[in-house]
Design a protein around this motif. Structure first.
Motif, short mmCIF file in Angstrom:
data_model
loop_
_atom_site.label_atom_id
_atom_site.label_comp_id
_atom_site.label_asym_id
_atom_site.label_seq_id
_atom_site.Cartn_x
_atom_site.Cartn_y
_atom_site.Cartn_z
N ALA A 126 -6.05 1.00 -2.48
CA ALA A 126 -6.52 0.28 -1.30
C ALA A 126 -5.52 0.39 -0.16
O ALA A 126 -4.31 0.30 -0.36
CB ALA A 126 -6.75 -1.18 -1.65
N ASN A 127 -6.04 0.60 1.04
CA ASN A 127 -5.26 0.49 2.28
C ASN A 127 -5.98 -0.46 3.22
O ASN A 127 -6.36 -0.11 4.34
CB ASN A 127 -5.07 1.86 2.94
N PHE A 128 -6.20 -1.70 2.75
CA PHE A 128 -6.98 -2.67 3.50
C PHE A 128 -6.19 -3.15 4.73
O PHE A 128 -4.96 -3.27 4.69
CB PHE A 128 -7.32 -3.88 2.64
N ALA A 129 -6.93 -3.45 5.80
CA ALA A 129 -6.33 -4.00 7.02
C ALA A 129 -7.29 -5.02 7.61
O ALA A 129 -8.50 -4.82 7.62
CB ALA A 129 -6.04 -2.90 8.03
N ILE A 130 -6.73 -6.13 8.09
CA ILE A 130 -7.50 -7.16 8.78
C ILE A 130 -6.72 -7.57 10.02
O ILE A 130 -5.52 -7.82 9.95
CB ILE A 130 -7.74 -8.39 7.87
N ARG A 131 -7.41 -7.59 11.14
CA ARG A 131 -6.79 -7.97 12.42
C ARG A 131 -5.55 -7.15 12.72
O ARG A 131 -4.54 -7.66 13.23
CB ARG A 131 -6.46 -9.47 12.43
N SER A 141 5.29 0.73 -4.48
CA SER A 141 6.25 -0.34 -4.19
C SER A 141 5.99 -1.00 -2.85
O SER A 141 6.65 -1.99 -2.51
CB SER A 141 7.68 0.23 -4.22
N ILE A 142 5.03 -0.51 -2.08
CA ILE A 142 4.67 -1.15 -0.82
C ILE A 142 3.62 -2.20 -1.11
O ILE A 142 2.52 -1.90 -1.57
CB ILE A 142 4.14 -0.12 0.20
N ASP A 143 3.95 -3.45 -0.85
CA ASP A 143 3.03 -4.54 -1.15
C ASP A 143 1.95 -4.63 -0.08
O ASP A 143 2.16 -4.26 1.07
CB ASP A 143 3.79 -5.86 -1.23
N PRO A 144 0.79 -5.13 -0.45
CA PRO A 144 -0.32 -5.20 0.51
C PRO A 144 -0.08 -6.22 1.60
O PRO A 144 0.66 -7.19 1.42
CB PRO A 144 -1.51 -5.60 -0.37
N ALA A 145 -0.73 -6.00 2.76
CA ALA A 145 -0.78 -7.02 3.81
C ALA A 145 -2.05 -7.85 3.68
O ALA A 145 -2.14 -8.95 4.22
CB ALA A 145 -0.71 -6.38 5.19
N VAL A 146 -3.03 -7.30 2.98
CA VAL A 146 -4.27 -8.02 2.67
C VAL A 146 -4.32 -8.19 1.16
O VAL A 146 -4.43 -7.21 0.41
CB VAL A 146 -5.50 -7.25 3.17
N THR A 186 -0.33 -11.88 2.19
CA THR A 186 -1.65 -12.16 2.77
C THR A 186 -1.49 -12.40 4.26
O THR A 186 -2.12 -13.29 4.83
CB THR A 186 -2.33 -13.36 2.10
N THR A 187 -0.65 -11.60 4.92
CA THR A 187 -0.40 -11.78 6.35
C THR A 187 -1.63 -11.40 7.16
O THR A 187 -1.88 -11.96 8.23
CB THR A 187 0.80 -10.94 6.81
N GLY A 188 -2.40 -10.41 6.69
CA GLY A 188 -3.63 -10.04 7.37
C GLY A 188 -4.81 -10.88 6.93
O GLY A 188 -5.68 -11.22 7.72
N GLY A 189 -4.84 -11.22 5.66
CA GLY A 189 -5.94 -11.99 5.11
C GLY A 189 -6.02 -11.80 3.61
O GLY A 189 -5.09 -11.28 2.98
N ALA A 190 -7.14 -12.20 3.03
CA ALA A 190 -7.32 -12.11 1.58
C ALA A 190 -8.76 -11.73 1.27
O ALA A 190 -9.69 -12.16 1.96
CB ALA A 190 -6.96 -13.43 0.91
N ILE A 191 -8.91 -10.94 0.23
CA ILE A 191 -10.22 -10.57 -0.30
C ILE A 191 -10.37 -11.25 -1.65
O ILE A 191 -9.60 -10.99 -2.58
CB ILE A 191 -10.37 -9.05 -0.46
N LEU A 660 -0.68 0.49 17.51
CA LEU A 660 -0.43 0.08 16.12
C LEU A 660 -1.45 0.74 15.22
O LEU A 660 -2.65 0.79 15.55
CB LEU A 660 -0.51 -1.44 15.98
N PRO A 661 -1.01 1.23 14.07
CA PRO A 661 -1.97 1.86 13.14
C PRO A 661 -3.00 0.87 12.61
O PRO A 661 -2.75 -0.33 12.50
CB PRO A 661 -1.07 2.36 12.00
N ARG A 662 -4.18 1.39 12.32
CA ARG A 662 -5.27 0.65 11.68
C ARG A 662 -5.65 -0.61 12.46
O ARG A 662 -5.90 -1.67 11.90
CB ARG A 662 -4.92 0.31 10.23
N ALA A 663 -5.66 -0.47 13.79
CA ALA A 663 -6.03 -1.60 14.65
C ALA A 663 -7.03 -1.13 15.70
O ALA A 663 -6.70 -1.05 16.89
CB ALA A 663 -4.79 -2.20 15.30
N PRO A 664 -8.28 -0.80 15.31
CA PRO A 664 -9.27 -0.41 16.30
C PRO A 664 -9.51 -1.54 17.30
O PRO A 664 -9.55 -2.72 16.93
CB PRO A 664 -10.52 -0.13 15.46
N ARG A 665 -9.67 -1.17 18.56
CA ARG A 665 -9.80 -2.19 19.60
C ARG A 665 -11.12 -2.94 19.51
O ARG A 665 -11.17 -4.14 19.78
CB ARG A 665 -9.65 -1.54 20.98
#
Length: 787
Positions: A126-131, A141-146, A186-191, A660-665
Motif C-alpha cells: 500500500a502507498n495510501f495517501a489522504i489530504r 521500514s517506512i511506516d505508513p502515514a495512513v 495516522t497523520t493522514g488518516g486511517a482505513i 508535494l507528492p501524492r497531493a492532487p489539487r
C-alpha cells in the motif's frame, strides 16, 4: 435487499415484496430543504460538487424501527457520521458489492482527497495517501502515514495490505490525524476494515466471476470464486467460514516474448467464531490465511513507450510469492455502567520477489527481495457514560519484527552483485483517554490525549557489492569496513515519546444541523532506511544529524465542518475546511544512480502547509434513485526546505516551488444508483461511479508523476428475489485511463521517448523509467447465489 448505510433504515413495501431501503420510504419530501444552510449558503453549489456521502443518519418518525451503523474504532460516544465531529466516509457491504469491490485499491477513487493506491513494485504494498500525506515506497521500514486497521488491529507495515479480500462488512475512511484513537502512523488518516461476524441464523452466498481486457493488444482475463457460510452451532456459539480463489492470466502483453504478463493467483481462507457467554461477555475470534503468487511487476518504461499507453517489454519475467496469516480476538465485557473491550491481534507475513527494474528487453538491472514481518498487539479500553459525560480510557502495546533482504544484479554494467538490507525490533507502548461533555442541549466539548513511547532497535547492511549474504539470517556484516574507508553498515537503537492531543467543540444548531471545530495532532514514526545504496552520502547526513535514524513527523490539523440532513433522511450534506501544519516531513527521495540503478534516501526534508476543502452530499430525488457528488480541494506547499529535493545541488527557491507528492489539487465526481422492480420477484439495479483526480507528483523532485485521470466504473444486475440468484455485468476503468503506482527515473534503458533531460512533470524522461502500471479497461460478469 438489505442495504447498509449510516442512514437509518425503514422497511418499505414495493409491489408485493418487501426490501430494505437506504432510508425512509421516498416520497420526494425534504428535497427542497437541501438547498439550505451549510457553509453559509454554499449547499446549492455543493449538491453538484460535493463528496459522496454513502454513510449518514436519517431522522426516524414515531413508531419506526431503525438501525444505526457504527463507525468502527472512532472511540467516540457518538459514532454515526452525522454525530461524529470529523470527516469520515463509510462504505458498507452492500455498496462494496455494487462496486464489484476486489481490494482496497478499488476504492482509490471513492472519496475526496483520498488515494488508496499501491506502489506496484511488490504485489500488495500500500502507498495510501489522504489530504496530501502518504508514502511513495516499497521499503518495509517506512511506516505508513495512513494507518490500516483490520478488525481493530493495526497492520504494522505497508507490505501485504492490498490483496483480494473476502466477506467484508464495512470500510471506514477517517480523514485527518487520528493520534488519540490510534496513536502514531495516522497523520493522514486511517482505513478501518471490518470483516463480517458470525450470525445467529444460517445464511451464506457463493459467487463466480470472470473479467478481462476487451481492447486489442492486451492479455488475458481473471477467474474468481468465493463462498461464505455462517450460522449457529448452539444458542451461544456461532461460526462463519469463507474461501476465495482467483486466477489472473495476466492483463498485459509482454512485447519481449508476445505472452500475457501480470499473472496473479490468490487464495484466501477465513474462519470466525462468536461466543456470547451470558449477558455480559462476548468473544469474537477470527483467523485468515492468504497465499499469493504470480509474475513480477508489470512495469512500463516511459523512455521506451509513450506515457499514455499500456505497452511493456521486459526480458526478466520475475515473480512474487507471499503468505499472510492474521488472527484477531475481540472481547467485550459489560462492567458496571460501562463496557470493557480488549482487542488482540497477531500477524505473520512473508514475501519474496524478483523484478525487472530497468523495465526494458535488455538485461540491465534486476532485483531480488525478501520481506519477513511478525507482529502482535493488544488494546484494552474501558468506556463509561451514556449521559452528559462520557469517558473512555485505555492502554496499548505493539511489538513487531521486520526483516528485509535485497540483491541487485547490475552485471550488464560490469558491476558485481550487491547485497544488503536491514532488520529491526519495533515496540510501542501507549496510554489514551478521552472525555466528552454536553454543556447543554446545544454545545458539547471533547478532549482527548494519548501518550506513546516508541522504540526501534535496528541492524542495517548497506546494499553494496559483496559476497552473497542475508541480513534476515544474520549472515551479512554490519560492522567493520567493506573496503577501506567504507563501512559495512551499522546497528542502532532509538526511542521517541509522543503526546497526541485532540480538542473538539460541537454545536447542535437544530435537530438537522451540526457544526464543529477541532484541533488534532498526530505523529508518524521515525526509523531507519533498509535500502541504503550510497553509504558515503548517508553517513555525511547522519553525522550532521547525530543519528543514523530519520526523525518522527508531526502534523497539527485544524478543522471546521458542518453537517445537515433533511428531516425525512432523503438528503444529506456535509463540508469541512482543514489546515495542516507538517513539521519534519518524512520523505523517500528517489534519484537515478549509475552505481546502484536507483538511490532511495529517507530524510526529514521539509516543513509543509496543507490546506483544503471537502464537501459531501447525497440525495434520493425519486423512488429507487440515489445520487451523490463530491469535491475535494488540496493546497499543499513547502514552507521550509532543508534537503535538496530538486537535485540541482543547492537548496533554494526551486525546491520550495516543487509540488508535494501524492497531493492532487482537485478531486471531484459523482455516483448514481437506481433500483426498479421488473416483476413481483425480479429487481434491476444499475450503478455508475465517476471520479476525477488531478495530475500529481510521484517523486519529490516531480520528475515522476501521474497525469490527471477520469475513472468511470459501472455495473448492472438482475436479482431473482425468490431464488436468490443475481447476474451482474460490470466494467472497470471504462475510459481506459493510464495510471502508475510508481514512476522512478533511471540512468539507462532509454528509448525514442527519452530526451536526455529530467524536468518536473516532463512526459519525456532523461532516459528510462521504472513505472509499474495499473490495469486499463476491463469488462466482467458475475453470477451469485445467496441462501
Amino acid at each position: 435487499m438489505q442495504q447498509l448505510s449510516y442512514q437509518l433504515k425503514k422497511q418499505c413495501q414495493i409491489d408485493q415484496f418487501v426490501y430494505l431501503r437506504l432510508s425512509t420510504c421516498p416520497d420526494g419530501s425534504g428535497v427542497t430543504k437541501l438547498i439550505k444552510t451549510v457553509f453559509g449558503g454554499v449547499s446549492a453549489f455543493a449538491l453538484v460538487l460535493a463528496a459522496p456521502a454513502w454513510a449518514q443518519d436519517a431522522v426516524v418518525g414515531e413508531g419506526e424501527e431503525a438501525t444505526v451503523i457504527i463507525v468502527e474504532g472512532t472511540k467516540d460516544a457518538s459514532s454515526s457520521v452525522f454525530e461524529y465531529s470529523g470527516a469520515v466516509t463509510a462504505i458498507t457491504a452492500q455498496e462494496l458489492d455494487q462496486r464489484q469491490f476486489r481490494d482496497l485499491s478499488s476504492l482509490s477513487y471513492a472519496a475526496p482527497n483520498v488515494s488508496l493506491d499501491t506502489v506496484g513494485t511488490f504485489k500488495g504494498v500500500a502507498n495510501f495517501a489522504i489530504r496530501g500525506l502518504g508514502v511513495n515506497s516499497s521499503i518495509p521500514s517506512i511506516d505508513p502515514a495512513v494507518g490500516l486497521f483490520v478488525d481493530g488491529v493495526f497492520v504494522g507495515v505497508n507490505a501485504g495490505s492490498v490483496f483480494d479480500t473476502l466477506d467484508l462488512a464495512q470500510i471506514d475512511i477517517l480523514r485527518g490525524p487520528q493520534g488519540v484513537s490510534f496513536g502514531q502512523n495516522t497523520t493522514g488518516g486511517a482505513i478501518m476494515v471490518r470483516t463480517a461476524d458470525p450470525t445467529d441464523y444460517w445464511t451464506g452466498y457463493a459467487r463466480m466471476s470472470y473479467e478481462g481486457p476487451v481492447d486489442g493488444g492486451r492479455g488475458t482475463g481473471m477467474f474468481s470464486g468465493r463462498g461464505v457460510v455462517s450460522g449457529p452451532l448452539s444458542e451461544t456459539v456461532s461460526i462463519r467460514l469463507g474461501a476465495l480463489h482467483s486466477n489472473d492470466g495476466g492483463y498485459f502483453i509482454n512485447q519481449f516474448d508476445g505472452k500475457s504478463y501480470g499473472s496473479d493467483e490468490t487464495t484466501v481462507l477465513r474462519s470466525a467464531i462468536k461466543a456470547e457467554l451470558g449477558d455480559k461477555l462476548t468473544l469474537v475470534g477470527k483467523l485468515e490465511w492468504t497465499d499469493n503468487s504470480g509474475d513480477g511487476a508489470p512495469t512500463h518504461n516511459n523512455g521506451l513507450f509513450a506515457r499514455d499507453t499500456f505497452e511493456i517489454s521486459v526480458n526478466e519475467r520475475g515473480f512474487h510469492d507471499s503468505e499472510n496469516l492474521l488472527a484477531t480476538l475481540r472481547a467485550e465485557y459489560a462492567l458496571g455502567s460501562g463496557r470493557l473491550t480488549n482487542i488482540f491481534g497477531w500477524r505473520k507475513y512473508d514475501q519474496q520477489t524478483r523484478n525487472d527494474i530497468d523495465s526494458s528487453p535488455t538485461p540491465i538491472f534486476a532485483s531480488d527481495t525478501e520481506t519477513r514481518q511478525e507482529q502482535w498487539s493488544n488494546e484494552l479500553a474501558y468506556e463509561v457514560g451514556n449521559g452528559p459525560i462520557r469517558v473512555i480510557g485505555g492502554t496499548y502495546i505493539f511489538h513487531q519484527k521486520v526483516g528485509y533482504d535485497e540483491a541487485r544484479d547490475l552485471s550488464f554494467l560490469g558491476a558485481a552483485p550487491q547485497f544488503g538490507g536491514g532488520k529491526q525490533d519495533h515496540d510501542v507502548y501507549g496510554l489514551f483517554g478521552q472525555i466528552d461533555v454536553d454543556l447543554n442541549s446545544f454545545f458539547s466539548l471533547k478532549a482527548g490525549l494519548r501518550w506513546s513511547r516508541e522504540e526501534k532497535d535496528a541492524v542495517v547492511t548497506y546494499v553494496r557489492a559483496r559476497a552473497a549474504c542475508s541480513v534476515i539470517e544474520g549472515t551479512c556484516p554490519y560492522t567493520g569496513e567493506r573496503v577501506a574507508g567504507e563501512n559495512n553498515g551499522f546497528a542502532d537503537k532509538r526511542s521517541w515519546d509522543n503526546f497526541s492531543p485532540r480538542l473538539v467543540a460541537t454545536w447542535r444548531a437544530t435537530e438537522d444541523v451540526r457544526a464543529y471545530a477541532s484541533w488534532s495532532r498526530g505523529f508518524r514514526s521515525g526509523g531507519y532506511n533498509f535500502r541504503i545504496t550510497q553509504p558515503d552520502a548517508f553517513e555525511d547526513v547522519s553525522a550532521m544529524l547525530g543519528s543514523p535514524a530519520f526523525d518522527r513527523e508531526r502534523v497539527d490539523t485544524f478543522e471546521v465542518g458542518t453537517k445537515w440532513q433533511s428531516s425525512d433522511g432523503l438528503a444529506f450534506l456535509q463540508g469541512a475546511l482543514f489546515w495542516s501544519e507538517v513539521d519534519n516531513l518524512q520523505r523517500e527521495v528517489v534519484v537515478p544512480s549509475l552505481t546502484s540503478g536507483l538511490a532511495q534516501s529517507i530524510y526529514n526534508t521539509a516543513d509543509a502547509r496543507i490546506r483544503g476543502l471537502e464537501l459531501d452530499a447525497s440525495l434520493q430525488p425519486a423512488e429507487g434513485l440515489s445520487l451523490s457528488a463530491n469535491l475535494g480541494l488540496t493546497d499543499a506547499d513547502y514552507q521550509i526546505v532543508f534537503f535538496d529535493l530538486s537535485g540541482d545541488g543547492v537548496i533554494d527557491d526551486a525546491d520550495l516551488a516543487l509540488e508535494l507528492p501524492r497531493a492532487p489539487r482537485v478531486t471531484w465526481g459523482a455516483t448514481a444508483s437506481y433500483e426498479v422492480p421488473l416483476s413481483r420477484s425480479k429487481l434491476l439495479s444499475a450503478n455508475v461511479y465517476f471520479q476525477h483526480r488531478d495530475r500529481y507528483a510521484y517523486s519529490d523532485n516531480n520528475w515522476g508523476f501521474n497525469y490527471g485521470s477520469e475513472r468511470l466504473d459501472a455495473s448492472i444486475s438482475v436479482r431473482c428475489l425468490d431464488c436468490g440468484v443475481t447476474l451482474t455485468l460490470f466494467g472497470r476503468n471504462l475510459l481506459d485511463e493510464v495510471q502508475f503506482g510508481a514512476d522512478a527515473g533511471l540512468p539507462f534503458a532509454g528509448g525514442p521517448f527519452s530526451d536526455g533531460n529530467n524536468r518536473p512533470f516532463d512526459p519525456a524522461p532523461a532516459s528510462g523509467t521504472f513505472s509499474p502500471i495499473n490495469k486499463g479497461r476491463t469488462l466482467g460478469v458475475e453470477l451469485g447465489i445467496a441462501f
